[in-house]
Design a protein around this motif. Structure first.
Motif, PDB file in Angstrom:
ATOM      1  N   ILE A 187       0.875  -0.854  -0.365  1.00 36.78           N
ATOM      2  CA  ILE A 187       0.149   0.036   0.436  1.00 36.78           C
ATOM      3  C   ILE A 187       0.785   1.729  -0.362  1.00 36.78           C
ATOM      4  O   ILE A 187       1.530   0.899   1.037  1.00 36.78           O
ATOM      5  CB  ILE A 187      -1.188  -0.216   1.457  1.00 36.78           C
ATOM      6  CG1 ILE A 187      -1.643  -1.719   1.254  1.00 36.78           C
ATOM      7  CG2 ILE A 187      -1.523   1.445   0.794  1.00 36.78           C
ATOM      8  CD1 ILE A 187      -2.806  -1.676   0.625  1.00 36.78           C
ATOM      9  N   VAL A 188       0.505   2.310  -1.008  1.00 37.41           N
ATOM     10  CA  VAL A 188       1.334   3.197  -1.169  1.00 37.41           C
ATOM     11  C   VAL A 188       1.090   4.571  -0.472  1.00 37.41           C
ATOM     12  O   VAL A 188       0.514   4.760  -1.974  1.00 37.41           O
ATOM     13  CB  VAL A 188       2.199   3.200  -2.505  1.00 37.41           C
ATOM     14  CG1 VAL A 188       3.085   4.822  -2.668  1.00 37.41           C
ATOM     15  CG2 VAL A 188       3.521   2.098  -2.751  1.00 37.41           C
ATOM     16  N   PRO A 189       0.486   5.167   0.148  1.00 36.51           N
ATOM     17  CA  PRO A 189      -0.295   6.099   0.618  1.00 36.51           C
ATOM     18  C   PRO A 189       0.927   7.825  -0.286  1.00 36.51           C
ATOM     19  O   PRO A 189       1.957   7.289   0.808  1.00 36.51           O
ATOM     20  CB  PRO A 189      -0.327   6.124   2.064  1.00 36.51           C
ATOM     21  CG  PRO A 189       0.450   5.584   2.839  1.00 36.51           C
ATOM     22  CD  PRO A 189       1.294   4.821   1.515  1.00 36.51           C
ATOM     23  N   ASP A 190      -0.066   8.067  -0.251  1.00 37.34           N
ATOM     24  CA  ASP A 190       0.789   9.635  -0.973  1.00 37.34           C
ATOM     25  C   ASP A 190       1.246  10.495   0.402  1.00 37.34           C
ATOM     26  O   ASP A 190       0.051  10.400   1.687  1.00 37.34           O
ATOM     27  CB  ASP A 190      -0.505  10.885  -1.558  1.00 37.34           C
ATOM     28  CG  ASP A 190      -0.615  10.388  -2.860  1.00 37.34           C
ATOM     29  OD1 ASP A 190      -0.300   9.201  -3.157  1.00 37.34           O
ATOM     30  OD2 ASP A 190      -1.083  11.119  -3.727  1.00 37.34           O
ATOM     31  N   GLY A 191       2.254  11.199   0.410  1.00 36.09           N
ATOM     32  CA  GLY A 191       3.416  11.324   1.842  1.00 36.09           C
ATOM     33  C   GLY A 191       3.294  10.143   2.760  1.00 36.09           C
ATOM     34  O   GLY A 191       3.607  11.027   4.044  1.00 36.09           O
ATOM     35  N   HIS A 192       3.425   9.473   2.956  1.00 35.19           N
ATOM     36  CA  HIS A 192       3.316   7.991   4.333  1.00 35.19           C
ATOM     37  C   HIS A 192       4.373   6.889   3.252  1.00 35.19           C
ATOM     38  O   HIS A 192       4.513   6.694   2.015  1.00 35.19           O
ATOM     39  CB  HIS A 192       2.098   7.675   4.638  1.00 35.19           C
ATOM     40  CG  HIS A 192       1.075   8.604   5.218  1.00 35.19           C
ATOM     41  ND1 HIS A 192       1.846   9.260   6.001  1.00 35.19           N
ATOM     42  CD2 HIS A 192       0.325   9.284   4.727  1.00 35.19           C
ATOM     43  CE1 HIS A 192       0.610  10.130   6.925  1.00 35.19           C
ATOM     44  NE2 HIS A 192      -0.020  10.106   5.510  1.00 35.19           N
ATOM     45  N   GLU A 193       4.779   6.068   4.401  1.00 33.39           N
ATOM     46  CA  GLU A 193       5.828   4.853   3.559  1.00 33.39           C
ATOM     47  C   GLU A 193       5.098   4.373   3.440  1.00 33.39           C
ATOM     48  O   GLU A 193       3.834   3.835   3.307  1.00 33.39           O
ATOM     49  CB  GLU A 193       6.663   4.788   4.675  1.00 33.39           C
ATOM     50  CG  GLU A 193       7.671   6.098   5.724  1.00 33.39           C
ATOM     51  CD  GLU A 193       9.101   6.245   4.178  1.00 33.39           C
ATOM     52  OE1 GLU A 193       9.585   4.905   3.602  1.00 33.39           O
ATOM     53  OE2 GLU A 193       9.858   7.209   3.883  1.00 33.39           O
ATOM     54  N   PRO A 194       5.368   3.697   2.395  1.00 43.33           N
ATOM     55  CA  PRO A 194       4.626   2.291   1.522  1.00 43.33           C
ATOM     56  C   PRO A 194       4.191   1.179   3.024  1.00 43.33           C
ATOM     57  O   PRO A 194       5.381   1.472   3.860  1.00 43.33           O
ATOM     58  CB  PRO A 194       5.528   1.867   0.244  1.00 43.33           C
ATOM     59  CG  PRO A 194       6.566   3.057  -0.015  1.00 43.33           C
ATOM     60  CD  PRO A 194       6.976   3.827   1.461  1.00 43.33           C
ATOM     61  N   VAL A 195       3.547   0.592   2.536  1.00 35.57           N
ATOM     62  CA  VAL A 195       3.406  -0.281   3.999  1.00 35.57           C
ATOM     63  C   VAL A 195       3.370  -2.070   3.106  1.00 35.57           C
ATOM     64  O   VAL A 195       2.715  -1.813   2.017  1.00 35.57           O
ATOM     65  CB  VAL A 195       2.054  -0.684   4.789  1.00 35.57           C
ATOM     66  CG1 VAL A 195       1.739  -0.767   6.107  1.00 35.57           C
ATOM     67  CG2 VAL A 195       2.518   1.036   5.013  1.00 35.57           C
ATOM     68  N   PRO A 196       4.161  -2.919   3.619  1.00 35.27           N
ATOM     69  CA  PRO A 196       3.821  -3.926   2.679  1.00 35.27           C
ATOM     70  C   PRO A 196       2.392  -4.909   3.347  1.00 35.27           C
ATOM     71  O   PRO A 196       1.971  -4.567   4.913  1.00 35.27           O
ATOM     72  CB  PRO A 196       5.313  -4.835   3.296  1.00 35.27           C
ATOM     73  CG  PRO A 196       5.743  -3.964   4.917  1.00 35.27           C
ATOM     74  CD  PRO A 196       5.128  -3.173   4.887  1.00 35.27           C
ATOM     75  N   VAL A 197       2.281  -5.828   2.599  1.00 38.62           N
ATOM     76  CA  VAL A 197       1.199  -6.281   3.207  1.00 38.62           C
ATOM     77  C   VAL A 197       0.557  -7.919   2.656  1.00 38.62           C
ATOM     78  O   VAL A 197       0.796  -8.339   1.225  1.00 38.62           O
ATOM     79  CB  VAL A 197      -0.339  -6.426   2.214  1.00 38.62           C
ATOM     80  CG1 VAL A 197      -1.571  -6.596   2.765  1.00 38.62           C
ATOM     81  CG2 VAL A 197      -0.706  -4.575   2.274  1.00 38.62           C
ATOM     82  N   GLY A 198       1.474  -9.444   3.043  1.00 38.80           N
ATOM     83  CA  GLY A 198       1.193 -10.201   3.733  1.00 38.80           C
ATOM     84  C   GLY A 198       0.329 -11.191   3.016  1.00 38.80           C
ATOM     85  O   GLY A 198      -1.082 -10.657   3.583  1.00 38.80           O
ATOM     86  N   VAL A 199       0.334 -11.930   2.217  1.00 37.12           N
ATOM     87  CA  VAL A 199      -0.610 -12.970   2.673  1.00 37.12           C
ATOM     88  C   VAL A 199      -1.935 -13.530   3.838  1.00 37.12           C
ATOM     89  O   VAL A 199      -1.229 -13.786   5.181  1.00 37.12           O
ATOM     90  CB  VAL A 199      -0.597 -14.364   2.258  1.00 37.12           C
ATOM     91  CG1 VAL A 199      -1.769 -15.671   1.783  1.00 37.12           C
ATOM     92  CG2 VAL A 199      -0.401 -13.987   0.806  1.00 37.12           C
ATOM     93  N   GLY A 200      -3.267 -12.742   3.730  1.00 35.51           N
ATOM     94  CA  GLY A 200      -3.816 -12.768   4.575  1.00 35.51           C
ATOM     95  C   GLY A 200      -3.681 -11.992   5.537  1.00 35.51           C
ATOM     96  O   GLY A 200      -4.740 -12.094   5.899  1.00 35.51           O
TER      97      GLY A 200
END
Length: 333
Positions: A49-62
């Motif tokens: 998840i790459v939100p504008d103005g914030h650091e990217p956040v990883p999303v794993g399975v489940g």
């Protein structure tokens, strides 16, 4: 009913909002649904998840990712991937321009392939002022590990959307609700998370008891002394502990809670301002109007009129336009 339950009860999905999308790397989707709250789960593969103005956040399975609607963002296989499609409120699958035809159930976009990433996405229609208080407390992107959920909601949704059955829309709506509640409870229970102070305070014996008393009877003419007697401590001790844990004094919290209740009643009922005032603890319409103007910057009647102009018109059950359906980023096969 505790405050969290009341707030969660006001956040409900409606309509065809859940879709399974099968991707072909590299992929990136720009989310612009206008929904107040969106949710994403990877059934297979990983995403960011790459939100504008914030650091990217990883999303794993489940994992369950909850994103506030005021946070523009992209869902991608890699933070560096360039979006090749924009998901808007009007999008739907199959049949949307730029989307592949469905192969199999209508709720699946794209052609099933072994090992292909599969994204499950949905959106919520926020209803009521109580839920707005909850949504405002969320971080821009909240990701709760899938293993933290005691419910099989993700698996249930994945199984449900692969077939058409009577009553399916209602089942999917409630499963989506369960996924959100499950994610938020995992967030509330994580001591390392930045959950709202008023939620954590519910577990503290004295302050939690005070909060439950205020929520149970907001119209009661409370004073700090009355509330302290209710929970069995001195007035000074209650004021000190309440302010430290919740972030504001008891009567300030109560005023905010009453105004949230009043705003919700103004939006979803045709009660007079005087009737609403008495329901939430004010002597008359004038007293409510003064408090409402102080906290919201407008009068109750003006607030009601403004909300009426911007509310979506009612729809017949089953006729709602899908709020979120992710298009495959590529048509290449």
């Amino acid at each position: 009913m505790d405050a969290v339950s009341q707030m969660l009860g006001e956040v409900r999905s409606r309509g065809a909002v859940f879709r399974q999308t099968i991707m072909e790397p590299p992929w990136a989707l720009r989310m612009a649904t206008g929904a107040p709250l969106t949710l994403a789960v990877m059934l297979r593969g990983r995403a960011w998840i790459v939100p504008d103005g914030h650091e990217p956040v990883p999303v794993g399975v489940g994992d369950i990712a909850v994103v506030r609607g005021d946070v523009p963002h992209t869902v991608a296989d890699d933070p560096a991937s360039t979006p090749s499609a924009v998901v808007t409120r009007a999008d739907y699958c199959p049949g949307a321009e730029g989307a592949e035809g469905a192969s199999g159930p209508a709720r699946t976009c794209g052609t099933p392939e072994d090992g292909a990433p599969v994204l499950l996405s949905g959106a919520f229609e926020r209803r009521g002022e109580l839920s707005e208080r909850l949504v405002r407390s969320l971080p821009p992107v909240l990701v709760v590990p899938g293993g933290d959920s005691p419910y099989g909601s993700v698996e249930s949704v994945a199984a449900e959307i692969t077939r058409e059955r009577p009553g399916q829309q209602l089942v999917l709506d409630r499963l989506l609700d369960l996924m959100l509640v499950s994610a938020l409870r995992g967030w509330f229970d994580d001591p390392g998370a930045d959950a709202p102070a008023w939620c954590r305070a519910l577990d503290e014996p004295v302050v939690g008891a005070a909060l439950r008393s205020l929520h149970a009877a907001p119209a009661r003419p409370w004073t700090v002394a009355d509330l302290a007697a209710e929970v069995g401590v001195s007035r000074a001790a209650l004021a000190r502990r309440f302010t430290a844990l919740v972030g504001e004094p008891p009567m300030a919290y109560l005023a905010g809670w009453r105004i949230a209740l009043a705003a919700d009643l103004l939006r979803r009922t045709d009660h007079t301002v005087g009737t609403i005032a008495r329901k939430v603890g004010y002597a008359n319409a004038f007293a409510l109007s003064v408090a409402f103007k102080r906290l919201r910057g407008t009068r109750p009647s003006d607030y009601r009129a403004a909300r009426a102009r911007f509310e979506d018109p009612p729809t017949e059950p089953g006729s709602e336009t899908p709020r979120s359906c992710v298009r495959p980023a590529s048509n290449r096969r």
